[in-house]
Design a protein around this motif. Structure first.
Motif, PDB file in Angstrom:
ATOM      1  N   ARG A 154       0.802  -1.288  -0.181  1.00  0.00           N
ATOM      2  CA  ARG A 154      -0.063   0.044  -0.021  1.00  0.00           C
ATOM      3  C   ARG A 154       0.921   1.237  -0.010  1.00  0.00           C
ATOM      4  O   ARG A 154       0.574   2.325  -0.615  1.00  0.00           O
ATOM      5  CB  ARG A 154      -0.698   0.048   1.204  1.00  0.00           C
ATOM      6  N   SER A 209     -11.132   6.642  -5.729  1.00  0.00           N
ATOM      7  CA  SER A 209     -12.370   5.996  -5.227  1.00  0.00           C
ATOM      8  C   SER A 209     -13.047   5.296  -6.340  1.00  0.00           C
ATOM      9  O   SER A 209     -13.958   4.289  -6.280  1.00  0.00           O
ATOM     10  CB  SER A 209     -13.363   6.850  -4.611  1.00  0.00           C
ATOM     11  N   TYR A 210     -12.507   5.616  -7.679  1.00  0.00           N
ATOM     12  CA  TYR A 210     -13.073   5.047  -8.917  1.00  0.00           C
ATOM     13  C   TYR A 210     -12.483   3.966  -9.222  1.00  0.00           C
ATOM     14  O   TYR A 210     -12.662   2.847 -10.070  1.00  0.00           O
ATOM     15  CB  TYR A 210     -13.159   5.966  -9.939  1.00  0.00           C
ATOM     16  N   ILE A 211     -11.310   3.319  -8.559  1.00  0.00           N
ATOM     17  CA  ILE A 211     -10.328   2.386  -8.767  1.00  0.00           C
ATOM     18  C   ILE A 211     -10.427   1.418  -7.930  1.00  0.00           C
ATOM     19  O   ILE A 211      -9.746   1.596  -6.910  1.00  0.00           O
ATOM     20  CB  ILE A 211      -8.991   2.866  -9.411  1.00  0.00           C
ATOM     21  N   GLU A 212     -11.083   0.015  -7.997  1.00  0.00           N
ATOM     22  CA  GLU A 212     -11.256  -0.632  -7.089  1.00  0.00           C
ATOM     23  C   GLU A 212     -10.170  -1.175  -6.281  1.00  0.00           C
ATOM     24  O   GLU A 212      -9.909  -1.186  -4.987  1.00  0.00           O
ATOM     25  CB  GLU A 212     -12.049  -1.956  -7.434  1.00  0.00           C
ATOM     26  N   GLU A 213      -9.031  -1.314  -7.141  1.00  0.00           N
ATOM     27  CA  GLU A 213      -7.736  -1.899  -6.713  1.00  0.00           C
ATOM     28  C   GLU A 213      -6.747  -0.865  -5.910  1.00  0.00           C
ATOM     29  O   GLU A 213      -5.914  -1.080  -5.156  1.00  0.00           O
ATOM     30  CB  GLU A 213      -6.782  -2.479  -7.751  1.00  0.00           C
ATOM     31  N   LYS A 233      -8.514   1.467  -3.753  1.00  0.00           N
ATOM     32  CA  LYS A 233      -9.192   2.315  -2.623  1.00  0.00           C
ATOM     33  C   LYS A 233      -8.381   2.110  -1.246  1.00  0.00           C
ATOM     34  O   LYS A 233      -8.772   2.994  -0.481  1.00  0.00           O
ATOM     35  CB  LYS A 233     -10.476   1.308  -2.570  1.00  0.00           C
TER      36      LYS A 233
END
Ligand SMILES: [Fe+2]
Length: 447
Positions: A301, A347-351, A353
């Motif tokens: 992360r 927040s639009y990209i699942e991976e 978040k």
């Protein structure tokens, strides 16, 4: 096979009732003794006729009576009951065994899908070694570029038969599992040397492709059975699917990370004076994290968040972003929106978040006087607390058209001064540990 317990059988009420009923119907008195002569049913009397009661062709006791014809009928009934009970027991043992295997397989499948290729190979070896006799278990996969078999993991005695042209190569190209219990006289093992007597080898394959082989072997001759092969292949085929998925996932992840880096570089180009900032912040952040003992997941992360920490600057106008003179209050407010704008984009990209807290909060201060949420102390995500130090240190030491970067030692002093106010003291300590280890310096930094 365990010896059948006749005494235990004759303590069962249903069995006694059955014998009572039968002997009553035949009008015969019988008694049953075990091999040691202990009375288990009936009473002694004048019983000249006697016949054995058997389990698996072995005598387990004797039935006595006056009439040899009648006790023959009673004996065959008893032998039938004993036979049925023996079968039931064997079935129960087999069921238990199968249940054990299934539970193990379930456990294996459940865990294995969360692993990377090397972890799957190690996990497979561990399970094979627990269930199958082997002095060596090795996993070889074909290299995705060269196509050559490559040792991924092995356990036990090192140096088992492992050559491309030997049995490993044969199984790899035929896609068929093999048992060779006498390697020394089998021509397929001619290329293998020395210490192996018996082996079992399975291809690692999915429906579409062969990925490699797994081989278990013994030094002393051993008789691998079809059951061993069956179990071995079941386990290997589960691992094959997991390995294929893991390989696919790893290459997708690699491509994804490359895309993220390209995206960050594209954004950075809007502000030509900060060239290399993103990569330096990532390198510093990782160097700090290494001294904080963070988990592998947090490290991943951190890598992505440090690369994308300023992605929200895409929403800040050029004249503000490139301004070299002092910003007005209004302009500074616009710059500050890059934290929340970054959150909105991610927040639009699942991976991605999972890295939002690291990106959104990298301008929060440990004393609660930062932005955008005025979070304080440990309320701020650890990833953000690390990036805050790395980002500020790089900003201080980088040249700008309107000012020269601070000398290394002066910047270090500044970081130390801000410990506990702007920065988390633990992160500052980790930063200085990285400086002490020469992991953070200005000579090796990316430009
Ligand atoms: Fe920033």
């Amino acid at each position: 096979m365990a010896i059948f317990n006749l005494k235990k059988l004759l303590l069962r009420k249903d069995i006694i009732n059955l014998i009572d009923m039968l002997t009553g119907a035949m009008g015969v008195n019988i008694c049953i003794k075990d091999n040691a002569g202990t009375m288990l049913y009936g009473t002694s009397g004048s019983n000249p006729a006697c016949l054995p009661i058997t389990a698996d062709s072995q005598s387990i006791g004797w039935i006595y009576g006056q009439d040899s014809g009648k006790i023959a009928a009673a004996a065959s009934l008893l032998n039938y009951i004993v036979g049925t009970e023996t079968q039931k027991k064997a079935l129960a043992a087999e069921t238990l065994n199968k249940y054990g295997e299934l539970t193990m397989l379930y456990d294996f499948v459940e865990k294995v899908n969360a692993f990377n290729v090397k972890e799957i190979a190690d996990f497979l070896i561990k399970h094979v070694s627990e269930q199958i006799r082997a002095d060596n278990v090795s996993v070889m996969l074909s290299d995705e570029i060269t196509g050559m078999l490559k040792l991924i993991a092995e356990s036990g005695i090192v140096g088992a038969p492992m050559t491309e042209v030997g049995i490993a190569g044969i199984v790899m190209s035929s896609g068929k599992a093999e048992i060779i219990n006498d390697c020394r006289s089998d021509p397929r093992c001619a290329m293998e040397t020395g210490s192996v007597s018996s082996l079992i080898c399975s291809p690692v394959k999915t429906k579409e492709k062969a990925l490699g082989i797994v081989i278990a072997s013994t030094i002393e001759p051993y008789n691998y059975t079809a059951d061993d092969l069956n179990f071995f292949c079941t386990l290997v085929s589960q691992a094959a699917f997991a390995m294929d998925n893991a390989r696919l996932y790893e290459s997708l992840k690699e491509a994804f990370i490359k895309t993220v880096h390209t995206l960050a570089e594209t954004i950075e180009k809007r502000d030509p004076y900060t060239g290399g900032h993103t990569k330096r912040v990532m390198n510093y952040s990782i160097a700090i994290a290494e001294n904080l003992g963070i988990s592998a997941g947090d490290k991943e992360r951190l890598e992505l968040a440090s690369v994308l920490h300023d992605i929200g600057k895409i929403g800040v106008s050029d004249n503000v972003l490139r301004k070299t003179s002092k910003l007005t209050d209004e302009e500074f407010e616009e710059i500050k929106t890059h934290t929340t704008c970054g959150r909105d984009i991610l927040s639009y990209i699942e991976e991605l978040k999972g890295i939002i807290p690291g990106v959104k909060s990298h301008h929060e201060r440990f004393d609660g006087r930062g932005y955008p949420d005025k979070l304080k102390g440990l309320e701020i995500d650890l990833i953000a607390r690390i990036i805050a130090v790395a980002d500020t240190f790089d900003a201080m030491t980088s040249d700008r058209p309107y000012r020269k970067g601070l000398p290394f030692d002066t910047a270090l002093e500044e970081v130390r001064k801000c410990s506990g106010t702007q920065f988390d003291p633990k992160v500052v300590d980790a930063f200085f540990e990285a400086v002490g280890n020469n992991k953070i310096n200005l000579e090796n930094q990316e430009k």
